[in-house]
Design a protein around this motif. Structure first.
Motif, PDB file in Angstrom:
ATOM      1  N   ARG A 137       0.816  -1.223   0.000  1.00 11.23           N
ATOM      2  CA  ARG A 137       0.000   0.000   0.000  1.00 11.23           C
ATOM      3  C   ARG A 137       0.848   1.272   0.000  1.00 11.23           C
ATOM      4  NH1 ARG A 137      -4.940  -1.401   4.045  1.00 11.23           N
ATOM      5  NH2 ARG A 137      -5.820   0.467   3.077  1.00 11.23           N
ATOM      6  N   VAL A 138       1.959   1.193  -0.704  1.00 12.50           N
ATOM      7  CA  VAL A 138       2.785   2.376  -0.940  1.00 12.50           C
ATOM      8  C   VAL A 138       2.137   3.190  -2.051  1.00 12.50           C
ATOM      9  CG1 VAL A 138       5.036   3.192  -1.773  1.00 12.50           C
ATOM     10  CG2 VAL A 138       4.903   1.244  -0.191  1.00 12.50           C
ATOM     11  N   ILE A 139       2.080   4.503  -1.881  1.00 16.66           N
ATOM     12  CA  ILE A 139       1.462   5.366  -2.884  1.00 16.66           C
ATOM     13  C   ILE A 139       2.325   5.407  -4.139  1.00 16.66           C
ATOM     14  CG2 ILE A 139       0.832   7.757  -3.439  1.00 16.66           C
ATOM     15  CD1 ILE A 139      -1.178   6.400  -1.651  1.00 16.66           C
ATOM     16  N   LEU A 140       1.709   5.116  -5.300  1.00 12.94           N
ATOM     17  CA  LEU A 140       2.413   5.133  -6.581  1.00 12.94           C
ATOM     18  C   LEU A 140       2.299   6.502  -7.229  1.00 12.94           C
ATOM     19  CD1 LEU A 140       1.449   1.692  -8.193  1.00 12.94           C
ATOM     20  CD2 LEU A 140       3.367   2.238  -6.694  1.00 12.94           C
ATOM     21  N   ARG A 141       3.457   7.020  -7.637  1.00  3.56           N
ATOM     22  CA  ARG A 141       3.493   8.281  -8.388  1.00  3.56           C
ATOM     23  C   ARG A 141       4.127   7.992  -9.749  1.00  3.56           C
ATOM     24  NH1 ARG A 141       6.434  12.674  -4.920  1.00  3.56           N
ATOM     25  NH2 ARG A 141       5.224  14.150  -6.203  1.00  3.56           N
ATOM     26  N   LYS A 142       4.516   9.023 -10.485  1.00  2.73           N
ATOM     27  CA  LYS A 142       5.164   8.805 -11.779  1.00  2.73           C
ATOM     28  C   LYS A 142       6.365   7.890 -11.600  1.00  2.73           C
ATOM     29  CE  LYS A 142       4.036  12.943 -14.464  1.00  2.73           C
ATOM     30  NZ  LYS A 142       4.558  14.198 -15.051  1.00  2.73           N
ATOM     31  N   ASN A 143       6.478   6.885 -12.461  1.00  5.30           N
ATOM     32  CA  ASN A 143       7.516   5.885 -12.249  1.00  5.30           C
ATOM     33  C   ASN A 143       8.654   5.920 -13.261  1.00  5.30           C
ATOM     34  OD1 ASN A 143       6.316   4.844 -14.547  1.00  5.30           O
ATOM     35  ND2 ASN A 143       5.236   3.212 -13.461  1.00  5.30           N
ATOM     36  N   THR A 144       8.661   6.864 -14.196  1.00  7.78           N
ATOM     37  CA  THR A 144       9.712   6.898 -15.227  1.00  7.78           C
ATOM     38  C   THR A 144      11.090   7.070 -14.600  1.00  7.78           C
ATOM     39  OG1 THR A 144       8.141   7.906 -16.763  1.00  7.78           O
ATOM     40  CG2 THR A 144      10.473   7.987 -17.357  1.00  7.78           C
ATOM     41  N   LYS A 145      11.225   8.065 -13.736  1.00 13.21           N
ATOM     42  CA  LYS A 145      12.504   8.330 -13.080  1.00 13.21           C
ATOM     43  C   LYS A 145      12.869   7.185 -12.141  1.00 13.21           C
ATOM     44  CE  LYS A 145      14.893  11.817 -10.293  1.00 13.21           C
ATOM     45  NZ  LYS A 145      14.750  13.106  -9.567  1.00 13.21           N
ATOM     46  N   ARG A 146      11.880   6.694 -11.393  1.00 15.76           N
ATOM     47  CA  ARG A 146      12.129   5.596 -10.461  1.00 15.76           C
ATOM     48  C   ARG A 146      12.626   4.354 -11.195  1.00 15.76           C
ATOM     49  NH1 ARG A 146       6.904   3.222  -8.384  1.00 15.76           N
ATOM     50  NH2 ARG A 146       7.180   1.922 -10.225  1.00 15.76           N
ATOM     51  N   ASN A 147      11.992   4.023 -12.311  1.00 12.94           N
ATOM     52  CA  ASN A 147      12.382   2.841 -13.080  1.00 12.94           C
ATOM     53  C   ASN A 147      13.800   2.949 -13.603  1.00 12.94           C
ATOM     54  OD1 ASN A 147       9.863   1.868 -12.585  1.00 12.94           O
ATOM     55  ND2 ASN A 147       9.087   2.127 -14.660  1.00 12.94           N
ATOM     56  N   ALA A 148      14.173   4.127 -14.085  1.00 10.05           N
ATOM     57  CA  ALA A 148      15.537   4.336 -14.584  1.00 10.05           C
ATOM     58  C   ALA A 148      16.560   4.142 -13.462  1.00 10.05           C
ATOM     59  CB  ALA A 148      15.666   5.735 -15.191  1.00 10.05           C
ATOM     60  N   GLN A 149      16.228   4.635 -12.270  1.00 14.17           N
ATOM     61  CA  GLN A 149      17.132   4.480 -11.126  1.00 14.17           C
ATOM     62  C   GLN A 149      17.247   3.023 -10.697  1.00 14.17           C
ATOM     63  OE1 GLN A 149      15.271   7.180  -8.358  1.00 14.17           O
ATOM     64  NE2 GLN A 149      16.452   8.943  -9.046  1.00 14.17           N
ATOM     65  N   ILE A 150      16.149   2.281 -10.755  1.00 15.32           N
ATOM     66  CA  ILE A 150      16.173   0.853 -10.405  1.00 15.32           C
ATOM     67  C   ILE A 150      17.077   0.084 -11.364  1.00 15.32           C
ATOM     68  CG2 ILE A 150      14.769  -1.251 -10.382  1.00 15.32           C
ATOM     69  CD1 ILE A 150      12.466   0.501  -9.286  1.00 15.32           C
ATOM     70  N   ILE A 151      16.932   0.338 -12.648  1.00 11.66           N
ATOM     71  CA  ILE A 151      17.752  -0.343 -13.655  1.00 11.66           C
ATOM     72  C   ILE A 151      19.228  -0.011 -13.462  1.00 11.66           C
ATOM     73  CG2 ILE A 151      18.273  -0.426 -16.130  1.00 11.66           C
ATOM     74  CD1 ILE A 151      15.235  -0.063 -16.603  1.00 11.66           C
ATOM     75  N   GLU A 152      19.527   1.250 -13.174  1.00 15.81           N
ATOM     76  CA  GLU A 152      20.925   1.654 -12.961  1.00 15.81           C
ATOM     77  C   GLU A 152      21.507   0.961 -11.731  1.00 15.81           C
ATOM     78  OE1 GLU A 152      24.579   3.188 -13.461  1.00 15.81           O
ATOM     79  OE2 GLU A 152      22.915   3.198 -14.889  1.00 15.81           O
ATOM     80  N   GLN A 153      20.712   0.834 -10.673  1.00 15.65           N
ATOM     81  CA  GLN A 153      21.174   0.139  -9.470  1.00 15.65           C
ATOM     82  C   GLN A 153      21.500  -1.328  -9.765  1.00 15.65           C
ATOM     83  OE1 GLN A 153      19.164   1.150  -5.510  1.00 15.65           O
ATOM     84  NE2 GLN A 153      17.699   1.980  -6.980  1.00 15.65           N
TER      85      GLN A 153
END
Length: 600
Positions: A137-153
């Protein structure tokens, strides 16, 4: 694909997705671990202080997506979801963990070698992340930046070969909790072999190396946590720490961006305790003992050399239990038990104890009884000692265990075991019961590569078994219901429509098409696995072939009961032995074609 089939279902307006999945599992008696879901739509509601709910649309979505509105404190958010529930294709051993202050969410990976640097894997991880965030139940916001950071990690974890279990940050809150000031003792943090608590150890530094970093405290910042709850920033009780005491001739304090650093002005070993930086600057040591010399670590890649002697010849130059690491270590005298030495260059004009461990690029030892790992080793006498090195030169060897690519021994006495994969030059064998082993996997790189290939082969074989079992099940299902499907297909349109109105027939028809499609995919995947397995086996055999052509030269006598042994691991364990005849004159080679010992 996991062993489960059911008709996918769409559920709309789910407030608590975890509860909906649980309800679905209980209703249809399906293991929850075999259920997956996909988010079709997200409905975000802004809830005002009076409890009134407002569904955000394109004109009001800025309250969620733009920080200046999102971080206002006079409302909160809830989200509902339309989801599609379907059979899980693949299981990942992962878990989402929320930080104590709810300011960060991390996805932990527990399965070894699970991370891959390819688009298909990235898509799977992003699906996992979104689902786990929703389940918590974490609030979802725009995920474009988040996804790029996940892939880089993920790419960074792979690049740095981060050991498992590992984690990546998948969500950060706009709220920042307060952080108390703290110190980082850099040499200790950077020590590569640091695996236990060395309470009184000193760590090597060169001039201009950073010894200590001081990070000032950070006050909390108002904002929303990962659940969308507004958290008011509070002025914490943050007090600066006192800077440590140190000799101003040995170190200097500098202000850098983000922290204060203390840098070394000398080449030395340093320790940090009781808010003091202590320096050990001696380079010439006498009769080293654990109570007069601390444990000196991390010096292999530093410009520090140690000279050690024994002014009292009745005692060891280095007593029992001492651990020393430096770029170069020169010792005049003997070494006691349980001593560990690491350096690029080591020179010992004395005797090593049988429990001594020495690691070096280049080592020169007068009398060796302990354990030595090096790239190049030159030893006067080996007396029941062990040596692992690329190149080895020994004047006299009795009861030794030598492992190397190229080995030269002037005089070989009794009960030695010499393992090699390229060349041995023996000037004379004066003793008996010596064993010379032809073996590919001598050096660490070859061993590690063999282990990687072996592990890969085992994984491929195991996955192949699972895939084949699934393929068989899918095939058996299609065979079982082939007659029913043929009846449906041979019927006219009206009859087909009537037949498919029956839930049981409709379910069989749907599952049959799924099974047919899946069996084709599995067959293709099985063929790919078979190819990978075959290529891996070939690579392992090629590694084991490296010893073929290896040679043993002997200028003098071959001694008594000298045995040649060829050991092979792949494609299966195999051993060949030959007892050299007494009085034989000549040399031996492992023939590349016949894999037999031949005289040349």
């Amino acid at each position: 694909m996991l062993d489960i089939n059911f008709v996918p279902q769409v559920i709309k307006q789910c407030f608590n997705v975890a509860e909906e999945l649980k309800k679905f599992s209980l209703t249809f008696k399906i293991d929850p671990n075999l259920i997956d879901f996909k988010i079709l739509n997200i409905y975000t509601f802004l809830v005002h202080l009076d409890g009134k709910k407002e569904l955000l649309n394109t004109h009001t979505m800025h309250y969620l997506e733009e920080d200046q509105y999102y971080n206002s404190g006079d409302f909160h958010f809830i989200q509902n979801f339309d989801i599609k529930i379907f059979p899980k294709n693949e299981h990942f051993d992962v878990a989402l963990k929320i930080s104590e202050n709810c300011d960060e969410a991390r996805l932990f990976f527990y399965q070894d070698d699970i991370l891959h640097d390819d688009e298909e894997f990235f898509e799977k991880v992003l699906h996992l992340v979104e689902n786990h965030l929703v389940l918590h139940r974490v609030i979802l916001r725009k995920n474009t930046k988040r996804n790029a950071q996940i892939i880089e990690q993920i790419k960074q974890k792979i690049h740095h070969k981060t050991p498992y279990p590992l984690s990546i940050v998948v969500e950060r809150a706009s709220f920042t909790p307060s952080i108390q000031p703290y110190f980082v003792f850099v040499p200790k943090e950077e020590y590569k072999d640091y695996k236990q608590e060395f309470k009184h150890a000193y760590f090597a530094v060169n001039i201009d190396d950073t010894i200590l970093k001081y990070y000032q405290g950070v006050e909390s910042k108002s904002g929303r946590d990962v659940f969308g709850k507004f958290v008011e920033g509070e002025r914490g009780d943050i007090k600066d720490l006192d800077m440590p005491d140190f000799n101003k001739e040995d170190a200097v304090l500098e202000q850098q961006e983000g922290c204060v650093v203390i840098k070394s002005l000398v080449d030395a070993y340093v320790s940090y305790r009781e808010n003091k930086i202590l320096f050990f600057k001696e380079k010439i040591l006498d009769n080293v003992k654990t109570y007069n010399i601390p444990m000196l670590l991390g010096g292999v890649d530093k410009q520090i050399s140690l000279e050690i002697m024994a002014s009292d010849p009745s005692k060891d130059a280095i007593a029992s239990g001492v651990v020393l690491e430096a770029n170069a270590i020169n010792i005049k005298g003997s070494i006691g038990s349980n001593v560990v030495l690491r350096a690029k260059n080591i020179d010992i004009e004395g005797q090593t104890h049988q429990n001594t461990k020495i690691f070096a690029h280049k080592a020169k030892i007068l009398l060796h009884k302990g354990y030595l790992v090096a790239d190049f080793a030159e030893v006067g006498s080996v007396d029941s000692g062990s040596i692992e090195s690329e190149k080895i030169f020994v004047s006299y060897c009795n009861g030794g265990r030598l492992f190397g690519n190229e080995i030269k021994i002037a005089e070989l006495e009794n009960n030695n075991k010499i393992t090699f994969n390229s060349k041995i030059h023996l000037q004379n064998i004066s003793g008996e019961y010596n064993e010379i082993v032809f073996y590919s996997f001598i050096n660490e790189k070859t061993k590690e590569l063999a282990e990687v290939l072996k592990h890969k082969k085992e994984q491929l074989a195991e996955k192949g078994k699972v895939l084949f079992a699934k393929y068989q099940k899918m095939t058996n299902f299609t065979i079982k219901y082939q007659r029913t499907i043929d009846q449906i297909k041979s019927a006219d349109d009206k009859m087909q429509a009537q037949m498919l109105q029956n839930k049981g027939i409709r379910d069989i028809f749907y599952r049959y098409n799924l099974a047919l499609k899946e069996s084709k995919r599995l067959k293709k995947e099985l063929l790919e696995f078979e190819s990978l397995l075959k290529n891996t086996s070939i690579s392992m055999m090629q590694l084991d072939d490296e010893v073929l052509g290896a040679q043993v030269f002997c200028d003098g006598s071959w001694g008594v009961e000298t045995q040649l042994c060829y050991q092979r691991e792949y494609p299966k364990n195999m051993t060949k032995n030959l007892i050299v005849e007494k009085g034989f004159k000549g040399n031996y080679q492992l023939d590349k074609k016949t894999r037999d010992f031949i005289v040349f």
